[in-house]
Design an enzyme around this catalytic site. Structure first.
Site, PDB file in Angstrom:
ATOM      1  N   TRP A 145      98.039  61.316  79.362  1.00  0.00           N
ATOM      2  CA  TRP A 145      98.168  61.193  80.812  1.00  0.00           C
ATOM      3  C   TRP A 145      99.128  62.202  81.420  1.00  0.00           C
ATOM      4  O   TRP A 145      98.736  63.077  82.187  1.00  0.00           O
ATOM      5  CB  TRP A 145      98.575  59.752  81.148  1.00  0.00           C
ATOM      6  CG  TRP A 145      99.035  59.530  82.558  1.00  0.00           C
ATOM      7  CD1 TRP A 145      98.623  60.195  83.677  1.00  0.00           C
ATOM      8  CD2 TRP A 145      99.999  58.572  83.003  1.00  0.00           C
ATOM      9  NE1 TRP A 145      99.259  59.715  84.790  1.00  0.00           N
ATOM     10  CE2 TRP A 145     100.117  58.717  84.408  1.00  0.00           C
ATOM     11  CE3 TRP A 145     100.760  57.611  82.357  1.00  0.00           C
ATOM     12  CZ2 TRP A 145     100.977  57.924  85.161  1.00  0.00           C
ATOM     13  CZ3 TRP A 145     101.606  56.821  83.109  1.00  0.00           C
ATOM     14  CH2 TRP A 145     101.707  56.972  84.492  1.00  0.00           C
ATOM     15  N   TYR A 200      94.137  64.479  84.966  1.00  0.00           N
ATOM     16  CA  TYR A 200      95.393  64.702  84.249  1.00  0.00           C
ATOM     17  C   TYR A 200      95.697  66.203  84.178  1.00  0.00           C
ATOM     18  O   TYR A 200      94.914  66.985  83.652  1.00  0.00           O
ATOM     19  CB  TYR A 200      95.331  64.130  82.837  1.00  0.00           C
ATOM     20  CG  TYR A 200      95.178  62.629  82.762  1.00  0.00           C
ATOM     21  CD1 TYR A 200      95.391  61.805  83.869  1.00  0.00           C
ATOM     22  CD2 TYR A 200      94.820  62.013  81.573  1.00  0.00           C
ATOM     23  CE1 TYR A 200      95.250  60.432  83.798  1.00  0.00           C
ATOM     24  CE2 TYR A 200      94.682  60.629  81.484  1.00  0.00           C
ATOM     25  CZ  TYR A 200      94.892  59.848  82.601  1.00  0.00           C
ATOM     26  OH  TYR A 200      94.742  58.483  82.518  1.00  0.00           O
TER      27      TYR A 200
END
Length: 331
Positions: free
Chosen positions: A21, A54
């Site tokens: 992430w 991301y």
């Protein structure tokens, strides 16, 4: 590494998934990110989670490079669509047919694969008819570009509505990806019961509350140098809600529980989320390979009821469990 079925589907996933992430493509240099992925593979992790948003698509590219050369059939690769990428033009966000069909092609190109095992709606889109979204997902599945469909941070009523469309369209809606930890339990009262009924499993993120449950942050002490709480690229903002004294004081009470079990605080936190029988996999992240090695030791651990009660006693006053906090942006 323990494996579990993804919801009621026949596909098995590793109980711990590796996610990138806020590390790959941003906080961690590419060589370090690839080293973490290689360590995850060495530890038996086969499930890898990312998203197009991301690091504005860079995380998918890094993951694709890290997994290059691996036997594709031995991996479960997940990605997501919803948040804006690229120049953030008016069709660069959401779950419209246009955005979904364009985004899956971009994700596959960056990941270096012909298909993803799970394609997830990163949030519910209030600006697009659900029928349009689900028909687009059905076309993605029928084209062979995704094997299964999932959602992320959807409310129980939204999941139920999507499940009706999935049944009509005969596509496998198998999972939800929510935040879940000892401190954040908003899915327990409504989302988990709905998913149990509908055959969806949880692929949970932030099981160690972005690092707070490691015990590294102490009341009255400056955050350790290089920790997420000192990261000015976004990590400090993400973790700030947990950095209150009353939270850190309660988290410190978990240390003797972990010590009695011979576990680190992080291992205890990850093991806790895996006790929920609706959790198919817990996503861990890392900035260093040794963090992967430490966290994988949580897989397969069974916590006794007395331990679960002791954890509740320790952190209960600072637990967040309001289901209304699961929500998507209104556009």
């Amino acid at each position: 590494m323990e494996t579990r079925n993804l919801g009621a589907s026949g596909m098995k996933v590793s109980a711990l998934a590796y996610g990138n992430w806020i590390t790959h493509g941003s906080q961690v240099a590419e060589d370090g990110a690839i080293a973490c992925v290689r360590q995850a593979l060495d530890e038996g992790i086969t499930t890898f989670d990312t998203a197009d948003v991301y690091a504005n698509t860079a995380a998918e590219t890094v993951l694709g490079k890290a997994l290059a050369g691996e036997r594709r059939e031995g991996l479960e690769v997940f990605t997501k669509v919803y948040w804006p990428t690229g120049p953030r033009a008016h069709n660069d966000m959401g779950l419209s047919r246009k955005h979904i069909l364009e985004s899956i092609d971009g994700s596959l190109r960056r990941l270096g694969t012909d298909y993803v095992d799970l394609y997830q709606a990163h949030r519910f889109d209030h600006g697009t008819p659900l029928e349009e979204t689900m028909v687009a997902f059905a076309d993605v599945v029928r084209s062979g570009k995704a094997l299964y469909i999932g959602v992320s941070e959807w409310r129980a009523e939204e999941i139920r509505a999507a499940a009706e469309w999935a049944k009509e369209l005969r596509i496998p809606l198998v999972s939800n990806q929510p935040q879940y930890s000892m401190l954040w339990r908003v899915i327990e009262s409504e989302v988990v019961p709905a998913c149990r009924e509908l055959g969806l499993g949880q692929v949970v993120w932030s099981p160690i509350a972005q690092g707070v449950l490691t015990g590294k942050y102490r009341v009255g002490q400056a955050p350790p140098e290089g920790s997420r709480a000192t990261d000015e690229k976004g990590g400090a903002d993400d973790i700030s809600r947990w950095m209150r004294d009353e939270v850190l004081e309660r988290v410190a009470l978990l240390q003797p529980i972990a010590d009695d079990l011979g576990l680190s605080m992080a291992q205890l936190a990850v093991a806790w989320v895996l006790q929920n029988d609706n959790v198919s996999s817990a996503i861990i992240g890392a900035s260093r390979p040794e963090q992967v090695t430490e966290n994988v030791k949580a897989a397969g651990i069974t916590l006794e009821e007395s331990t679960m009660r002791a954890i509740d006693d320790a952190v209960g006053p600072v637990v967040t469990d309001d289901p209304a906090l699961t929500k998507s942006p209104q556009r």
